[in-house]
Scaffold this active site. Structure first.
Site, PDB file in Angstrom:
ATOM      1  N   HIS A 125       1.276  -1.144  -0.048  1.00  0.00           N
ATOM      2  CA  HIS A 125       0.038   0.382  -0.394  1.00  0.00           C
ATOM      3  C   HIS A 125       1.013   1.478   0.039  1.00  0.00           C
ATOM      4  CE1 HIS A 125      -3.421   3.024   0.820  1.00  0.00           C
ATOM      5  NE2 HIS A 125      -2.683   2.468   1.718  1.00  0.00           N
ATOM      6  N   ASP A 163      -7.613   8.060  -5.816  1.00  0.00           N
ATOM      7  CA  ASP A 163      -7.174   8.832  -4.799  1.00  0.00           C
ATOM      8  C   ASP A 163      -5.763   9.226  -6.000  1.00  0.00           C
ATOM      9  OD1 ASP A 163      -5.252   7.363  -4.259  1.00  0.00           O
ATOM     10  OD2 ASP A 163      -6.674   6.250  -2.361  1.00  0.00           O
ATOM     11  N   LYS A 187     -10.354  11.017  -2.831  1.00  0.00           N
ATOM     12  CA  LYS A 187     -11.072  10.545  -2.366  1.00  0.00           C
ATOM     13  C   LYS A 187     -10.857  11.254  -0.999  1.00  0.00           C
ATOM     14  CE  LYS A 187      -9.617   6.279  -0.824  1.00  0.00           C
ATOM     15  NZ  LYS A 187      -9.643   4.785  -1.282  1.00  0.00           N
ATOM     16  N   ARG A 189     -11.728   8.896   2.988  1.00  0.00           N
ATOM     17  CA  ARG A 189     -12.058   7.903   4.282  1.00  0.00           C
ATOM     18  C   ARG A 189     -12.922   8.816   5.325  1.00  0.00           C
ATOM     19  NH1 ARG A 189     -12.542   3.564   3.800  1.00  0.00           N
ATOM     20  NH2 ARG A 189     -11.098   2.287   1.657  1.00  0.00           N
TER      21      ARG A 189
HETATM   22  C1  R5P Z   1      -6.632   2.318   0.086  1.00  0.00           C
HETATM   23  O1  R5P Z   1      -6.020   3.629   0.438  1.00  0.00           O
HETATM   24  C2  R5P Z   1      -6.533   1.750  -1.006  1.00  0.00           C
HETATM   25  O2  R5P Z   1      -5.469   2.538  -1.827  1.00  0.00           O
HETATM   26  C3  R5P Z   1      -7.434   1.408  -1.287  1.00  0.00           C
HETATM   27  O3  R5P Z   1      -8.089   2.172  -2.590  1.00  0.00           O
HETATM   28  C4  R5P Z   1      -8.870   0.782  -0.394  1.00  0.00           C
HETATM   29  O4  R5P Z   1      -8.070  -0.337   0.451  1.00  0.00           O
HETATM   30  C5  R5P Z   1      -9.790   0.666  -0.746  1.00  0.00           C
HETATM   31  O5  R5P Z   1     -10.511  -0.149   0.133  1.00  0.00           O
HETATM   32  P1  R5P Z   1     -12.401  -0.387   0.148  1.00  0.00           P
HETATM   33  O6  R5P Z   1     -12.373  -1.384  -1.245  1.00  0.00           O
HETATM   34  O7  R5P Z   1     -12.759  -1.123   1.350  1.00  0.00           O
HETATM   35  O8  R5P Z   1     -12.654   1.108   0.129  1.00  0.00           O
END
Ligand code: R5P
Length: 289
Positions: A125, A163, A187, A189
């Site tokens: 990540h 993002d 994005k 979160r």
């Molecule tokens: C986080 O920043 C990662 O790059 C993914 O965008 C994230 O893990 C996606 O998570 P989810 O499918 O739960 O939205």
């Protein structure tokens, strides 16, 4: 010799074939109290051999099994243990976000480091997690492989990352496809399952859009993106990622949003693992270790 983790059996077999290395007869068991046991069978290195443990860690048990495979390799007498972690679980907790929280990525990296001479991982990540390992892990990218399963009749394609941080992945897929443009969403979160995705400025009317990310976990990010893109008049919307975790009802969320295709690699072996990361891993093992 290749030693496969529970969640990387097809990938490990592919790798063994590519490298012309034997595949150990690993076995996975569970004791009545719930403890796991990963064993490598009656293998005897004939001298100078290396063991390559190939084990993604999408579950907590998988982390323990990885440590057991490394230990069993040492116990059997392998001189060198190279650990390949195609999908490194807990990597997203790479800092203590709230008081009292652990840096989980550092904790698992320290444990894994005690049993490996070299560590290779795919698209973590954040690349900085490699520095939690001792010695530092090597990260390679399988993003270029994501072009392969995409339809070859993409119309004026737009490659979008959800993002800014994943723009590099979208650019890599764009380059591998050889046509189209790249943009990204904004994005925010709010929690593990709640995200807000804001549209990019790019016009999507009549275009095929491929949304590219490192992980699809709950599918919240991608399903929002798909809805926004269809709302903006996109022709077809495909989602692709290196690590198709696809937890809980992620596939349903994406389907309800109207996705036209879900693709990932086999760093996590799922029905949507449309392309293998094995060539990338094989090249890295041959070139670097
Ligand atoms: C986080 O920043 C990662 O790059 C993914 O965008 C994230 O893990 C996606 O998570 P989810 O499918 O739960 O939205």
């Amino acid at each position: 010799m290749i030693l496969s983790g529970r969640h990387s059996q097809s990938l490990a077999a592919d790798l063994a074939a590519r490298l012309d290395d034997p595949l150990a007869p690993v076995a996975f068991d569970r004791f009545p109290d719930g403890e796991v046991m990963a064993s490598i069978g009656d293998v005897t290195p004939t001298g100078g051999e290396r063991a390559v443990v190939v084990a993604s860690t999408p579950t907590s048990d998988a982390h323990i099994e990885l440590l057991q495979l490394q230990d069993a390799a040492r116990e059997a007498g392998f001189e060198q243990v190279v650990t390949v972690i195609p999908y490194l679980g807990y990597a997203r907790q790479d800092e203590s976000f709230e008081p009292g929280e652990p840096v989980s990525a550092r904790a698992v990296a320290r444990a894994i480091s005690t049993g490996a001479d070299h560590i290779l991982t795919i698209d973590p990540h954040e690349t900085d997690v490699c520095d939690f390992f001792e010695p530092s892990a090597t990260a390679v990218s399988a993003a270029g492989r994501l072009a392969e399963p995409l339809p070859d009749d993409l119309a004026d394609p737009l490659f979008l990352s959800p993002d800014a941080g994943a723009t590099g992945l979208a650019e890599t897929v764009n380059e591998a496809v050889g046509s189209g443009t790249v943009d990204y969403f904004e994005k925010t979160r709010h929690s593990g399952t709640e995200v807000d995705v804001s549209p990019s400025d790019a016009s999507v009317e009549g275009r095929d859009v491929v949304v590219v990310d490192d992980i699809i976990a709950t599918g919240s990010t991608m399903s929002q993106a798909v809805e926004i893109l269809h709302g903006g008049g996109a022709n077809r919307v495909f989602v692709t990622c290196v690590h198709p975790l696809l937890a809980a009802n992620a596939v349903t969320k994406l389907s309800r949003a109207g996705v036209d295709g879900i693709y990932g690699t086999d760093t996590i072996e799922r029905p949507h693992s449309a392309v293998s990361a094995a060539p990338v891993i094989a090249d890295a093992l041959e070139e670097r270790f």
